[in-house]
Design a protein around this motif. Structure first.
Motif, PDB file in Angstrom:
ATOM      1  N   VAL A 139      79.085  -3.295  40.731  1.00 48.85           N
ATOM      2  CA  VAL A 139      77.996  -4.226  40.432  1.00 48.85           C
ATOM      3  C   VAL A 139      78.046  -5.431  41.367  1.00 48.85           C
ATOM      4  CG1 VAL A 139      77.008  -5.748  38.670  1.00 48.85           C
ATOM      5  CG2 VAL A 139      77.832  -3.472  38.039  1.00 48.85           C
ATOM      6  N   ARG A 140      79.245  -5.927  41.642  1.00 50.22           N
ATOM      7  CA  ARG A 140      79.380  -7.035  42.578  1.00 50.22           C
ATOM      8  C   ARG A 140      78.821  -6.655  43.951  1.00 50.22           C
ATOM      9  NH1 ARG A 140      85.450  -9.029  40.973  1.00 50.22           N
ATOM     10  NH2 ARG A 140      84.868 -10.901  39.838  1.00 50.22           N
ATOM     11  N   GLY A 141      79.136  -5.436  44.394  1.00 45.98           N
ATOM     12  CA  GLY A 141      78.641  -4.989  45.685  1.00 45.98           C
ATOM     13  C   GLY A 141      77.136  -4.868  45.722  1.00 45.98           C
ATOM     14  N   VAL A 142      76.567  -4.358  44.637  1.00 48.07           N
ATOM     15  CA  VAL A 142      75.114  -4.233  44.544  1.00 48.07           C
ATOM     16  C   VAL A 142      74.457  -5.609  44.634  1.00 48.07           C
ATOM     17  CG1 VAL A 142      73.234  -3.669  42.940  1.00 48.07           C
ATOM     18  CG2 VAL A 142      75.129  -2.063  43.251  1.00 48.07           C
ATOM     19  N   ASN A 143      75.005  -6.565  43.890  1.00 48.44           N
ATOM     20  CA  ASN A 143      74.441  -7.911  43.912  1.00 48.44           C
ATOM     21  C   ASN A 143      74.614  -8.578  45.273  1.00 48.44           C
ATOM     22  OD1 ASN A 143      75.275 -11.125  43.039  1.00 48.44           O
ATOM     23  ND2 ASN A 143      73.261 -10.335  42.484  1.00 48.44           N
ATOM     24  N   ALA A 144      75.727  -8.278  45.942  1.00 43.91           N
ATOM     25  CA  ALA A 144      75.961  -8.847  47.274  1.00 43.91           C
ATOM     26  C   ALA A 144      74.899  -8.405  48.270  1.00 43.91           C
ATOM     27  CB  ALA A 144      77.346  -8.460  47.776  1.00 43.91           C
ATOM     28  N   ASP A 145      74.247  -7.276  47.977  1.00 42.74           N
ATOM     29  CA  ASP A 145      73.157  -6.789  48.831  1.00 42.74           C
ATOM     30  C   ASP A 145      71.821  -7.418  48.476  1.00 42.74           C
ATOM     31  OD1 ASP A 145      74.812  -5.151  50.307  1.00 42.74           O
ATOM     32  OD2 ASP A 145      74.497  -3.399  49.033  1.00 42.74           O
ATOM     33  N   GLY A 146      71.834  -8.378  47.537  1.00 43.28           N
ATOM     34  CA  GLY A 146      70.623  -9.118  47.212  1.00 43.28           C
ATOM     35  C   GLY A 146      69.850  -8.619  46.007  1.00 43.28           C
ATOM     36  N   ILE A 147      70.394  -7.624  45.305  1.00 38.27           N
ATOM     37  CA  ILE A 147      69.712  -7.077  44.132  1.00 38.27           C
ATOM     38  C   ILE A 147      70.042  -7.919  42.905  1.00 38.27           C
ATOM     39  CG2 ILE A 147      69.482  -5.063  42.616  1.00 38.27           C
ATOM     40  CD1 ILE A 147      70.234  -3.320  45.032  1.00 38.27           C
ATOM     41  N   ALA A 148      69.015  -8.390  42.207  1.00 40.44           N
ATOM     42  CA  ALA A 148      69.215  -9.123  40.957  1.00 40.44           C
ATOM     43  C   ALA A 148      69.649  -8.148  39.867  1.00 40.44           C
ATOM     44  CB  ALA A 148      67.933  -9.843  40.547  1.00 40.44           C
ATOM     45  N   VAL A 149      70.456  -8.630  38.934  1.00 40.12           N
ATOM     46  CA  VAL A 149      71.011  -7.766  37.886  1.00 40.12           C
ATOM     47  C   VAL A 149      70.871  -8.445  36.533  1.00 40.12           C
ATOM     48  CG1 VAL A 149      73.069  -6.580  37.023  1.00 40.12           C
ATOM     49  CG2 VAL A 149      72.690  -6.765  39.494  1.00 40.12           C
ATOM     50  N   ILE A 150      70.399  -7.696  35.544  1.00 44.64           N
ATOM     51  CA  ILE A 150      70.503  -8.111  34.139  1.00 44.64           C
ATOM     52  C   ILE A 150      71.352  -7.055  33.449  1.00 44.64           C
ATOM     53  CG2 ILE A 150      69.309  -8.780  32.038  1.00 44.64           C
ATOM     54  CD1 ILE A 150      66.793  -9.242  33.638  1.00 44.64           C
ATOM     55  N   TRP A 151      72.446  -7.479  32.821  1.00 46.84           N
ATOM     56  CA  TRP A 151      73.445  -6.544  32.307  1.00 46.84           C
ATOM     57  C   TRP A 151      73.665  -6.793  30.819  1.00 46.84           C
ATOM     58  CZ3 TRP A 151      78.919  -5.929  34.974  1.00 46.84           C
ATOM     59  CH2 TRP A 151      79.619  -4.876  34.364  1.00 46.84           C
ATOM     60  N   ILE A 152      73.268  -5.835  29.991  1.00 46.43           N
ATOM     61  CA  ILE A 152      73.583  -5.850  28.561  1.00 46.43           C
ATOM     62  C   ILE A 152      74.958  -5.223  28.384  1.00 46.43           C
ATOM     63  CG2 ILE A 152      73.027  -4.851  26.311  1.00 46.43           C
ATOM     64  CD1 ILE A 152      70.087  -4.826  27.153  1.00 46.43           C
ATOM     65  N   GLU A 153      75.844  -5.897  27.646  1.00 44.90           N
ATOM     66  CA  GLU A 153      77.180  -5.341  27.498  1.00 44.90           C
ATOM     67  C   GLU A 153      77.880  -5.872  26.263  1.00 44.90           C
ATOM     68  OE1 GLU A 153      79.393  -2.821  27.761  1.00 44.90           O
ATOM     69  OE2 GLU A 153      78.558  -2.836  29.792  1.00 44.90           O
ATOM     70  N   HIS A 154      78.625  -4.988  25.571  1.00 46.49           N
ATOM     71  CA  HIS A 154      79.509  -5.411  24.491  1.00 46.49           C
ATOM     72  C   HIS A 154      80.904  -5.738  25.018  1.00 46.49           C
ATOM     73  CE1 HIS A 154      77.245  -5.108  20.806  1.00 46.49           C
ATOM     74  NE2 HIS A 154      76.782  -3.929  21.139  1.00 46.49           N
ATOM     75  N   VAL A 155      81.285  -5.150  26.133  1.00 48.93           N
ATOM     76  CA  VAL A 155      82.593  -5.425  26.732  1.00 48.93           C
ATOM     77  C   VAL A 155      82.468  -6.748  27.489  1.00 48.93           C
ATOM     78  CG1 VAL A 155      84.427  -4.528  28.207  1.00 48.93           C
ATOM     79  CG2 VAL A 155      82.982  -2.941  26.925  1.00 48.93           C
ATOM     80  N   VAL A 156      82.696  -7.838  26.769  1.00 46.65           N
ATOM     81  CA  VAL A 156      82.329  -9.160  27.254  1.00 46.65           C
ATOM     82  C   VAL A 156      83.046  -9.524  28.545  1.00 46.65           C
ATOM     83  CG1 VAL A 156      82.250 -11.615  26.671  1.00 46.65           C
ATOM     84  CG2 VAL A 156      81.778  -9.900  24.921  1.00 46.65           C
ATOM     85  N   ARG A 157      84.331  -9.172  28.652  1.00 48.00           N
ATOM     86  CA  ARG A 157      85.054  -9.565  29.849  1.00 48.00           C
ATOM     87  C   ARG A 157      84.692  -8.730  31.069  1.00 48.00           C
ATOM     88  NH1 ARG A 157      88.717 -10.767  25.963  1.00 48.00           N
ATOM     89  NH2 ARG A 157      89.791  -8.780  26.096  1.00 48.00           N
ATOM     90  N   ALA A 158      83.864  -7.722  30.886  1.00 43.46           N
ATOM     91  CA  ALA A 158      83.273  -7.065  32.054  1.00 43.46           C
ATOM     92  C   ALA A 158      82.199  -7.960  32.661  1.00 43.46           C
ATOM     93  CB  ALA A 158      82.674  -5.715  31.658  1.00 43.46           C
ATOM     94  N   LEU A 159      81.566  -8.773  31.811  1.00 42.19           N
ATOM     95  CA  LEU A 159      80.486  -9.651  32.274  1.00 42.19           C
ATOM     96  C   LEU A 159      80.992 -10.932  32.913  1.00 42.19           C
ATOM     97  CD1 LEU A 159      78.014  -9.488  29.230  1.00 42.19           C
ATOM     98  CD2 LEU A 159      77.809  -8.293  31.407  1.00 42.19           C
TER      99      LEU A 159
END
Length: 260
Positions: free
Chosen positions: A182-202
C-alpha cells in the motif's frame, strides 16, 4: 489550494431504519491516505458502495476529479479512476492470476491489446505476484487471494483506491507485507481510503483517520488524536486503545468482532 479528488456533499443513505450515511460531507485530496474504523454495522463498507457506484445515495451529491458522478454506475466510475477491493475476494477461480488481471484491465480500465497486458503486468509486479502469474486463482491461499484482489483493483488504473478489510485474517508478517504494498501504491500518487479492523495496519500508513458510527463521524483527524478520543475508545477500540500507539506487535491488535 488543491481541489479535492473525491467529495461527498451532504450525502444521505438509509435502508429502512438503518442509517448508512446521514447528511455526510467529506473530501479526500489527491495522494491522500485515509483510514476508516468503526463498530460493526457502522456503514463503512456501504460508504464504499456509495463512492464506487454500487449504491446510490438517497440525497446529496458525489464528485470525483472535479466532475459529478452521483448518477454514474460502478463501471463508469471505475473508468474514471475509482478502484476498489472487497472484503471477501472472489476471483475468477478457473482463470490464472494473470488472466484475472487482464479482465480488470480490459473491462475496468477499458484497455485493449498491448496496453491491457502492460497494465496487468504492472499490477502483478506491484502486488508481488509475478511468480504466481500462471497459477489458477482457485489454488491461491488467503494472502495471495488478498493480493490478487488488490492487484485486480490496481489493473483498472485507479486514481483512488478503496481497500476493504484487506488485512483481515492475515498473520503479522503477511499484514506487514500488505502495508508495504500500500505504501508503494501511494508513493506512485494513488490516493487510498482503507477500511480496516486491524488498526495497527493503518497507523503506519494513513495520515488521517476517520471513525464512523451510526452513519456519522465520531472522529476525523490525525491517527493519534482520533485513537486517543474517549468517544472512539468507547465505540470501537475499548480501553486498551493505547496499545495501538505503543511498540506492541501486530498480534496484539484490537479486532472487535467480525468484519462489517
Amino acid at each position: 489550494m488543491t481541489s479535492p479528488l473525491l467529495e461527498l456533499d451532504h450525502v444521505t443513505k438509509r435502508f429502512g431504519r438503518v442509517v448508512i450515511a446521514e447528511d455526510l460531507s467529506f473530501a479526500v485530496g489527491p495522494g491522500e491516505v485515509v483510514g476508516i474504523v468503526g463498530p460493526n454495522g457502522a456503514g463503512k463498507t456501504s460508504r464504499f458502495g456509495l463512492i464506487s457506484g454500487d449504491l446510490s445515495p438517497g440525497a446529496g451529491a458525489i464528485s470525483f476529479a472535479g466532475r459529478p458522478v452521483t448518477k454514474l454506475d460502478a463501471a463508469a466510475r471505475c473508468r474514471l479512476g475509482i478502484g476498489r477491493t472487497y472484503q471477501v475476494p472472489r476471483p475468477f477461480a478457473d482463470m490464472t492470476v494473470f488472466e484475472n488481471l487482464l479482465v480488470a484491465a480490459q473491462q475496468g480500465a477499458g484497455l485493449r491489446r498491448r496496453a491491457s497486458y502492460a497494465a496487468a503486468a504492472e499490477a502483478l509486479d506491484r502486488a508481488g505476484m509475478t511468480g504466481e502469474a500462471n497459477v489458477p486463482a482457485a489454488r491461491l491461499g488467503l494472502l495471495q487471494r488478498k493480493r490478487l484482489e488488490l492487484a485486480r483493483a490496481l489493473a483498472s488504473g485507479p486514481r483512488l483506491l478503496l481497500l476493504d478489510e484487506v488485512a483481515g485474517g492475515l498473520t503479522d508478517p503477511e499484514v506487514a507485507q500488505l502495508v508495504e504494498i500500500v505504501r508503494g501504491v501511494n508513493a506512485d500518487g494513488i490516493a487510498v481510503i482503507w477500511i480496516e479492523h486491524v488498526v495497527r495496519a493503518l497507523t503506519p500508513v494513513v495520515s488521517r483517520l476517520i471513525c464512523l458510527a451510526d452513519g456519522a463521524f465520531v472522529g476525523d483527524g490525525d491517527p493519534e488524536t482520533v485513537l486517543a478520543d474517549p468517544a472512539v475508545r468507547e465505540l470501537f477500540l475499548g480501553s486498551e486503545v493505547t496499545a495501538a500507539l505503543t511498540g506492541s506487535t501486530l498480534s496484539e491488535d484490537l479486532v472487535p468482532g467480525e468484519p462489517s
